[in-house]
Design a protein around this motif. Structure first.
Motif, PDB file in Angstrom:
ATOM      1  N   ASP A  87      34.736 -15.651 -20.576  1.00 47.40           N
ATOM      2  CA  ASP A  87      34.439 -14.280 -21.007  1.00 47.40           C
ATOM      3  C   ASP A  87      34.925 -13.225 -19.989  1.00 47.40           C
ATOM      4  N   TRP A  88      34.617 -11.945 -20.292  1.00 50.19           N
ATOM      5  CA  TRP A  88      35.204 -10.865 -19.491  1.00 50.19           C
ATOM      6  C   TRP A  88      34.720 -10.867 -18.055  1.00 50.19           C
ATOM      7  N   GLN A  89      33.525 -11.421 -17.830  1.00 50.39           N
ATOM      8  CA  GLN A  89      32.949 -11.304 -16.480  1.00 50.39           C
ATOM      9  C   GLN A  89      33.761 -12.045 -15.421  1.00 50.39           C
ATOM     10  N   SER A  90      34.499 -13.075 -15.835  1.00 51.42           N
ATOM     11  CA  SER A  90      35.327 -13.754 -14.831  1.00 51.42           C
ATOM     12  C   SER A  90      36.814 -13.680 -15.204  1.00 51.42           C
ATOM     13  N   ALA A  91      37.115 -12.798 -16.163  1.00 48.09           N
ATOM     14  CA  ALA A  91      38.492 -12.731 -16.681  1.00 48.09           C
ATOM     15  C   ALA A  91      39.494 -12.201 -15.659  1.00 48.09           C
ATOM     16  N   LEU A  92      39.004 -11.533 -14.593  1.00 53.75           N
ATOM     17  CA  LEU A  92      39.965 -11.034 -13.603  1.00 53.75           C
ATOM     18  C   LEU A  92      40.425 -12.126 -12.637  1.00 53.75           C
ATOM     19  N   VAL A  93      39.806 -13.310 -12.680  1.00 47.03           N
ATOM     20  CA  VAL A  93      40.253 -14.379 -11.768  1.00 47.03           C
ATOM     21  C   VAL A  93      41.749 -14.658 -11.973  1.00 47.03           C
ATOM     22  N   PRO A  94      42.188 -14.971 -13.216  1.00 40.86           N
ATOM     23  CA  PRO A  94      43.624 -15.224 -13.384  1.00 40.86           C
ATOM     24  C   PRO A  94      44.495 -14.014 -13.071  1.00 40.86           C
ATOM     25  N   VAL A  95      43.935 -12.812 -13.201  1.00 46.47           N
ATOM     26  CA  VAL A  95      44.704 -11.605 -12.880  1.00 46.47           C
ATOM     27  C   VAL A  95      44.950 -11.558 -11.366  1.00 46.47           C
ATOM     28  N   TYR A  96      43.881 -11.739 -10.592  1.00 47.56           N
ATOM     29  CA  TYR A  96      44.058 -11.751  -9.132  1.00 47.56           C
ATOM     30  C   TYR A  96      44.971 -12.894  -8.713  1.00 47.56           C
ATOM     31  N   MET A  97      44.866 -14.024  -9.418  1.00 48.60           N
ATOM     32  CA  MET A  97      45.732 -15.159  -9.072  1.00 48.60           C
ATOM     33  C   MET A  97      47.189 -14.822  -9.344  1.00 48.60           C
ATOM     34  N   ARG A  98      47.435 -14.174 -10.485  1.00 46.86           N
ATOM     35  CA  ARG A  98      48.808 -13.848 -10.864  1.00 46.86           C
ATOM     36  C   ARG A  98      49.464 -12.916  -9.849  1.00 46.86           C
ATOM     37  N   TYR A  99      48.684 -11.953  -9.335  1.00 49.60           N
ATOM     38  CA  TYR A  99      49.285 -10.952  -8.463  1.00 49.60           C
ATOM     39  C   TYR A  99      49.118 -11.261  -6.973  1.00 49.60           C
ATOM     40  N   ALA A 100      48.561 -12.431  -6.661  1.00 53.70           N
ATOM     41  CA  ALA A 100      48.429 -12.809  -5.242  1.00 53.70           C
ATOM     42  C   ALA A 100      49.707 -13.512  -4.823  1.00 53.70           C
ATOM     43  N   GLU A 101      49.983 -13.435  -3.524  1.00 51.82           N
ATOM     44  CA  GLU A 101      51.171 -14.157  -3.065  1.00 51.82           C
ATOM     45  C   GLU A 101      50.757 -15.570  -2.689  1.00 51.82           C
ATOM     46  N   ALA A 102      50.349 -16.326  -3.705  1.00 55.01           N
ATOM     47  CA  ALA A 102      49.887 -17.694  -3.458  1.00 55.01           C
ATOM     48  C   ALA A 102      50.404 -18.548  -4.593  1.00 55.01           C
ATOM     49  N   PRO A 103      50.527 -19.852  -4.376  1.00 51.57           N
ATOM     50  CA  PRO A 103      50.985 -20.699  -5.478  1.00 51.57           C
ATOM     51  C   PRO A 103      50.015 -20.579  -6.641  1.00 51.57           C
ATOM     52  N   GLU A 104      50.563 -20.499  -7.850  1.00 48.29           N
ATOM     53  CA  GLU A 104      49.685 -20.267  -8.990  1.00 48.29           C
ATOM     54  C   GLU A 104      49.063 -21.555  -9.517  1.00 48.29           C
ATOM     55  N   VAL A 105      47.751 -21.556  -9.597  1.00 45.59           N
ATOM     56  CA  VAL A 105      47.014 -22.710 -10.110  1.00 45.59           C
ATOM     57  C   VAL A 105      46.843 -22.489 -11.617  1.00 45.59           C
ATOM     58  N   PRO A 106      47.003 -23.524 -12.454  1.00 45.63           N
ATOM     59  CA  PRO A 106      46.828 -23.327 -13.898  1.00 45.63           C
ATOM     60  C   PRO A 106      45.424 -22.796 -14.226  1.00 45.63           C
ATOM     61  N   SER A 107      45.373 -21.933 -15.228  1.00 48.33           N
ATOM     62  CA  SER A 107      44.078 -21.335 -15.567  1.00 48.33           C
ATOM     63  C   SER A 107      43.853 -21.357 -17.074  1.00 48.33           C
ATOM     64  N   LEU A 108      42.585 -21.459 -17.422  1.00 48.78           N
ATOM     65  CA  LEU A 108      42.167 -21.440 -18.827  1.00 48.78           C
ATOM     66  C   LEU A 108      41.062 -20.400 -18.962  1.00 48.78           C
ATOM     67  N   ILE A 109      41.194 -19.521 -19.941  1.00 47.52           N
ATOM     68  CA  ILE A 109      40.080 -18.594 -20.208  1.00 47.52           C
ATOM     69  C   ILE A 109      39.449 -18.987 -21.532  1.00 47.52           C
ATOM     70  N   THR A 110      38.132 -19.109 -21.552  1.00 44.43           N
ATOM     71  CA  THR A 110      37.421 -19.384 -22.800  1.00 44.43           C
ATOM     72  C   THR A 110      36.716 -18.115 -23.266  1.00 44.43           C
ATOM     73  N   ILE A 111      36.988 -17.785 -24.514  1.00 43.49           N
ATOM     74  CA  ILE A 111      36.334 -16.616 -25.123  1.00 43.49           C
ATOM     75  C   ILE A 111      35.099 -17.116 -25.870  1.00 43.49           C
ATOM     76  N   HIS A 112      33.933 -16.735 -25.373  1.00 45.67           N
ATOM     77  CA  HIS A 112      32.698 -17.116 -26.064  1.00 45.67           C
ATOM     78  C   HIS A 112      32.315 -16.056 -27.085  1.00 45.67           C
TER      79      HIS A 112
END
Ligand SMILES: Nc1ncnc2c1ncn2[C@@H]1O[C@H](COP(=O)(O)OP(=O)(O)O[C@H]2O[C@H](CO)[C@@H](O)[C@H](O)[C@H]2O)[C@@H](O)[C@H]1O
Length: 479
Positions: A138-163
């Motif tokens: 849900d939206w409360q943790s939805a920024l995790v993949p956003v921060y991951m995408r824009y960080a200068e770090a190797p990208e870990v696969p991510s899954l978002i579940t919409i409840h």
């Protein structure tokens, strides 16, 4: 495989709805598939109080200018990472709402900080726990993949579940500079008609998107159910999955449920009478044999419970009774409280949230009402199946996927488990109540339906395996 799950609620520590049940049960189901999950949650007072001997594992000097500590603990079979940040999470209200029922004004920050912490864990700040995949809810943790995408770090696969797509985490566009993201992230991910949409940004930046039933996965591609995000979701094409929720079959087990005055199984259904008597007493209902209808729910428009006062005469005229447990929109609360006051002995209401009482209601009532206008999965009807309480549900989302309507063919084949109706109008609802009452008057048919429901596998067995497969696919794709 190591998975970081990030959630804003988690059963049994903190729960406002079904998200907590799923976030709490899934790690346990996945362990059987070799998935080791750690769940990151905010250090709300209820969490800090319940967890014993947490260990400090990391100090954040600045998460959006806030200092925070990361604690690690084990609690009732779950591995937790707790973000201890009292200035954001030590509040006297609930996880999202203050005691006056309003959203905390800094919710944008409370959950952005949680997400940023999640992204840093994904980037490897804990040497003992480098996740292979991140699963957010849900939206409360939805920024995790956003921060991951824009960080200068190797990208870990991510899954978002919409409840529940109705809650999107929408905030003023002017807050964007405080999120510590590069300027181009605004239009690439977050911007929604000039505002910020956390859910939208999570859907864009995650490697895959899932929701909690196959039907809802199809519904959210339409304007009627997509709540403005249908086009965006459609653009994710084959990255969209619908996986139906399971339930924790140990917590919800009528033959070993310590919260019940009278435990029972499919072969001892008569023992439900002990629970029925306790239920009548708790709700001030007459001690007669009339069928007991029950509601256990957030009282909101989504759940369609504003229709209950309109159809109540259908239940009462047939000698039925109604027990309601819930809280939510004040006008629905008032209408149901009014119905209880006006029909003493026939309608009883407990206003509020009471996990224990919900077990007694599933075990003592005959029919559970779930007339939702939309329902991503729904858990109440799954608990009902397990407890031999017949679900009367709207034919939508996960309700359509999990209940087999007692039409002639299904009855003849002996596979019916409940009653479905559509559209969600008072007329169709009335008709379904009449149909249910007719079925109830045939003792043999009714107990066959109860037994069929109790036999259905509503545990996490199947869906746990499906999530494990999906995780594996995403990890393999990322390599
Ligand atoms: N007053 C009360 N007292 C005690 N218990 C109460 C209660 N009110 C509700 N509950 C319990 O809270 C849970 C609600 O779960 P649901 O799945 O029905 O809905 P919710 O809309 O919260 O979840 C969203 O997320 C879940 C999880 O994915 C989806 O199933 C769902 O469709 C989606 O709307 C159930 O365990 C229910 O028994």
């Amino acid at each position: 495989m190591k998975v970081l799950s990030v959630a804003s609620e988690l059963y049994p520590l903190i729960k406002t709805g079904g998200l907590a049940d799923v976030a709490g049960a899934l790690p346990i189901a996945l362990a059987a598939h070799g998935v080791e999950t750690k769940t990151l949650i905010p250090g709300y007072p209820a969490v800090m109080k319940a967890v014993k001997k947490p260990k400090k594992v990391y100090d954040f000097d600045s998460l959006l200018d806030e200092r925070a500590t990361l604690l690690s603990a084990r609690h009732e079979g779950l591995d937790l990472l707790i973000l201890d940040c009292p200035q954001l999470y030590e509040r006297s209200g609930g996880p999202y709402l203050a005691t006056d029922g309003r959203d905390y004004p800094d919710n944008w920050k409370r959950f952005a900080v949680l997400s940023k912490a999640g992204a840093e864990i994904a980037a490897g700040i804990l040497p003992d726990f480098i996740p292979d995949l991140v699963h957010v809810h849900d939206w409360q943790s939805a920024l995790v993949p956003v921060y991951m995408r824009y960080a200068e770090a190797p990208e870990v696969p991510s899954l978002i579940t919409i409840h529940n797509i109705a809650f999107q985490g929408q905030f003023a566009g002017s807050l964007f500079p405080y999120l510590e993201l590069p300027g181009h992230a605004f239009y690439e991910a977050l911007e929604y008609y000039g505002t910020l949409s956390y859910l939208k940004s999570g859907i864009i930046t995650s490697h895959a998107v899932s929701t909690v039933s196959p039907s809802y996965a199809e519904e959210i591609l339409t304007p009627e159910f997509g709540m403005g995000l249908e086009g965006l979701i459609a653009s994710r094409g084959s990255d969209l999955y619908g996986i139906v929720n399971g339930i924790d079959a140990d917590v919800w087990n009528p033959s070993a449920d310590e919260l019940l005055p009278s435990a029972y199984s499919a072969t001892t259904l008569k023992k439900r009478a002990g629970n029925r008597a306790a239920l009548n007493e708790r709700f001030g209902l007459d001690a007669d044999d009339g069928p007991i209808f029950a509601v256990i729910s957030r009282l909101t428009w989504q759940k369609g419970l504003d229709l209950v006062p309109e159809v109540l005469d259908e239940i009462l005229d047939a000698g039925g009774k109604l027990a309601i447990l819930g809280s939510g929109d004040s006008f629905i609360e008032a209408a149901l409280q009014g119905a209880a006051a006006y029909n003493r002995g026939r309608v009883g209401m407990v206003l509020g949230y009471d996990e224990k009482l919900s077990h007694l209601m599933q075990a003592g009532s005959d029919i559970i009402l779930v007339p939702s206008r939309f329902e991503p999965c729904g858990l109440t009807q799954l608990y009902a199946l397990r407890y031999g309480c017949i679900p009367l549900v709207a034919r939508t989302g996960g309700l359509a996927d999990t209940i087999i309507d007692a039409n002639e063919a299904a009855l003849a084949a002996g596979v019916a488990t409940g009653v479905q109706f559509a559209p969600v109008t008072a007329d169709a609802f009335r008709h379904a109540i009449r149909r249910t009452l007719r079925l109830h008057s045939d003792q043999r048919l009714w107990s066959q339906m109860q037994k069929q429901g109790m036999k259905s596998d509503v545990s996490w067995n199947r869906s746990g395996a499906t999530y494990a497969d999906l995780y594996q696919r995403l990890v393999s794709k990322g390599q």
